[in-house]
Structures are given as structure tokens and as C-alpha cells.
Scaffold this motif. Sequence first.
Motif, PDB file in Angstrom:
ATOM      1  N   THR A  43       5.726  20.422 -35.792  1.00 49.37           N
ATOM      2  CA  THR A  43       4.348  21.051 -35.968  1.00 49.37           C
ATOM      3  C   THR A  43       4.030  21.407 -37.032  1.00 49.37           C
ATOM      4  O   THR A  43       3.075  21.126 -37.837  1.00 49.37           O
ATOM      5  N   TYR A  74      -0.424  17.331 -43.519  1.00 48.74           N
ATOM      6  CA  TYR A  74      -2.032  17.196 -43.626  1.00 48.74           C
ATOM      7  C   TYR A  74      -2.772  17.988 -44.709  1.00 48.74           C
ATOM      8  O   TYR A  74      -3.459  17.587 -45.380  1.00 48.74           O
ATOM      9  N   ILE A  81      -3.263  16.210 -35.717  1.00 51.70           N
ATOM     10  CA  ILE A  81      -2.114  16.862 -34.972  1.00 51.70           C
ATOM     11  C   ILE A  81      -2.137  16.386 -33.408  1.00 51.70           C
ATOM     12  O   ILE A  81      -1.018  16.229 -32.885  1.00 51.70           O
ATOM     13  N   LEU A  82      -3.322  16.153 -32.896  1.00 50.57           N
ATOM     14  CA  LEU A  82      -3.543  15.745 -31.459  1.00 50.57           C
ATOM     15  C   LEU A  82      -2.927  14.478 -31.262  1.00 50.57           C
ATOM     16  O   LEU A  82      -2.098  13.938 -30.319  1.00 50.57           O
ATOM     17  N   SER A 105      -9.984  15.019 -39.033  1.00 50.56           N
ATOM     18  CA  SER A 105      -9.965  16.349 -38.793  1.00 50.56           C
ATOM     19  C   SER A 105      -8.304  16.718 -38.436  1.00 50.56           C
ATOM     20  O   SER A 105      -7.758  16.035 -37.943  1.00 50.56           O
ATOM     21  N   GLU A 106      -8.165  18.058 -39.078  1.00 46.42           N
ATOM     22  CA  GLU A 106      -6.679  18.312 -38.772  1.00 46.42           C
ATOM     23  C   GLU A 106      -6.342  18.585 -37.437  1.00 46.42           C
ATOM     24  O   GLU A 106      -5.217  17.996 -36.898  1.00 46.42           O
ATOM     25  N   ASP A 107      -7.247  18.986 -36.416  1.00 52.47           N
ATOM     26  CA  ASP A 107      -7.069  18.967 -35.175  1.00 52.47           C
ATOM     27  C   ASP A 107      -6.738  17.661 -34.194  1.00 52.47           C
ATOM     28  O   ASP A 107      -5.862  17.461 -33.767  1.00 52.47           O
ATOM     29  N   ALA A 108      -7.518  16.488 -34.875  1.00 55.19           N
ATOM     30  CA  ALA A 108      -7.613  15.175 -34.302  1.00 55.19           C
ATOM     31  C   ALA A 108      -6.320  14.643 -34.981  1.00 55.19           C
ATOM     32  O   ALA A 108      -5.479  13.848 -34.440  1.00 55.19           O
ATOM     33  N   HIS A 162       1.440  19.890 -40.014  1.00 61.24           N
ATOM     34  CA  HIS A 162       0.473  20.420 -40.776  1.00 61.24           C
ATOM     35  C   HIS A 162       0.533  20.794 -42.339  1.00 61.24           C
ATOM     36  O   HIS A 162      -0.571  20.545 -43.023  1.00 61.24           O
TER      37      HIS A 162
END
Length: 411
Positions: free
Chosen positions: A46, A53, A71-72, A66-69, A50
Motif C-alpha cells: 500500500t 501515485y 488505490i481501490l 483520484s488517489e482513492d480510486a 501511494h
Amino acid sequence: MAADEILLHIKDSYYFEVPKWLWKHDHESHSDFPDVWVKLDPGFQTWQAHEVYHRLEADGAKGLPSEDAFILEYEHWLHEPGNHGKPIKRFLNSKAEESLTEGGDVLEWAIMGEEVADEYTVAEYKKLPADHEHVNWAPSKIDGYNHALSGKILIPQPLGGELRNLYQKEAGFAISKFMVIEFFVAVIISVVFIAYARRVSQGQLPKGWFWNLIDVFITFLRKDVAKANIHHGADKFVPILWTLFFFILGCNLFGLIPWMGSPTGSISVTVTLALAVLFIGMGAGAKEFGALGVWLNLVPGMELPTVIAIIIKPMMFVIELLGLLIKHAVLGIRLLANMVAGHVVLLAIMGLAVQIQTAVGVPSAVAWPVVLVILVGSVLLSCLELFVAFLQAYVFALLTALFINSETHSH
């Protein structure tokens, strides 16, 4: 014991396994664990995702989600079959392959990400403080990792080999358990043969049970394997047959030593040995009949009219060539199958004993007789494996002699 667990115990690996109490691990933080183990930790993966990214974002990658998208999607990809434990670089590689035909922004930032992913290594992760959000390993997690690693003696990789996990390499030349065992077998054979050769050159008769035993095997292989099956120039091939027999026997016997393994239980080893036999036979045939003649010799001599010979002989050549390749492939697969089968059955029987003890807890009056029968059966099966270890080494040497004879004599 599950089937996949049994297979993991007999396949090649990058560690030697001993009882946990004999080789305990007491690492206290993430920086103490081996790189290959940290690489598989979700916290490291993880963190690496990050960091990649953030680097892409800083470099102005177009079309970046987006960062959340991001990583998801990576975490969802990890849960797909065959992707467990794979680093962000492989995720980006798969994204690039998906977008290869379409091109566009996804292909661009995926390729960029692959290039920078190698900069965020385990070494950099180990430098992070223990209270970092991606490094905050709980004591229970550290204890669990120590328990999983205890009993595993990891093999150093001085030649720059990079491991993906304990059973697969990522890149470079990695030294595995079977390589170490093969090296020791080769050293043992060399020491014994050199000592034996010195005794013979000095005219000394074999004395003692060990040298008499070696002399029995050597004499048997020379007389009843080489000379009995190779009808011309058998003495030239005796050293080859000796080497093959004792090397295979040594590898087979190592499989009977607790916590070791049998290199002949790996198809890469047995097929390599079979290829060596093929090259030796064809090389000897080329020396006998010439570079072209060795191939023409595959076709049996037939007195046929020219018109028929033009049709029949090419067909016979193809059939004989396929037969040559198939019989050498079977030579390797036969050795592999015989060595793996015994280990699988033995591990399955021992696994049954473990399952009985786990299900019953402390063995009861009913469980004890069953466990005793299983243990006696395991001992008897081990004796059978000992016989098979010698038998398969002999069969391999015998078939090698027959193949060499076939390839060095005119049909």
C-alpha cells in the motif's frame, strides 16, 4: 494436510525447513524481517502504491484518477485470482497491456508508473519509522510473522537474485534449495571418485565396507550396464553412466533425509538430465557417422525402389525423429513421476496422522492404534522409497546406455 500444502513441501524453494524450535525468529520491527517477506506485506504494498501515485501526480501524468480510486482499483485487482501479493508494478503493467491497443492517457501514466515503481524499494520502506501509518505493525502481526518464518532457513542470494516469494524468483540468478543439494551431491561424488581413482591408480584393492560397496556399484555399471548394452566403444561411456547413476542416486537419497528434498522431484532437473543424454548420444553418433549421417542413421536401412523411397523415407525420418524426442522426454518424466509419487503418498499419510491428532486433541484410545498404523505404514513406505531411489538411478543409467547404443550404431 491440504493437497496444495503437500505440494509446497516437495517443490523447490528458496529456504530449508527445519522444526520451528530449532530455528526461531524473534524480529522486533519491520526493518528486521527479510526483504522477501516485507515485500509481501500489505503495508509495504500500500505504501509503494501511494508513493507511485504521488510521483505520477507530481510529474503531471494526464488522465490519472483520484488517489482513492487508484488505490481501490489496485486492491480490487489484488483480490482477483492469481494476483495475490503482486506489487504495484505488476498492476501497472496489466493496465498498460489493457490499454495498449487503445493508447491514450491510461497507457501513458501506466508506463510512467512502471518506470518509477522500482525506486520505492523495501530498503526505503525499512527506513520509515515504526509509527508511520503504513508501517505501524501491531505486536500480534509481528508475532504472527515470526511464527510463520520460524523453522525456515532462508538461502542467501549473493549473486543478486531477487525473490518474489519463498517459492518464486523475481529476477536475476537465485539460488534454490535444490541447487544447494545438487551442489553437495556433486561435491560428494567428486570427493569419492577422486579418492577411489587414487586407490586404483596405486594398485590398492578395495578395503572396508564403503570402498567395497562403491567398487560393487562401479563394476556392475561397467559390466552389466555399459558393456552389456553398448556394443561398440562402451568404455568411453562408462564415466558418463557412473556420473549419471551416482548423481541421480544422491539426489534421490537426499529426498529421504528429513527437511531436505529430492531435486529429481523437479521437472527442470529430470528434463535437463534427459536433454544431456540426448546431446551425448547424438554427439557420439555425429562422431561416428558425421554431422549429417547421425540424422540419416535414424531411418532404418530399407531396400526400396527410388519412387517409393522418396515418399517413405522422409515419413520414416519424421516418425523416428519424433520417437527420439519422445523417448528422451519420457526418460525424464519417468524419473520425475516415480520420485514425486512416493513423496506425495508419504506426506498424505503423515498428514492424515496430523489431522487425526488435530481432530481428537490428545490422542484417545481409539486414535492411538490408528496413528500407530499410520506411522508403521510411513516407515514401510520410506523403505520402499529407498528401494525406488536405487532402482530409478539404475533404470535411468540402463536406458541411457540403450539410447547411446541406438544412436551410435547403424540401423
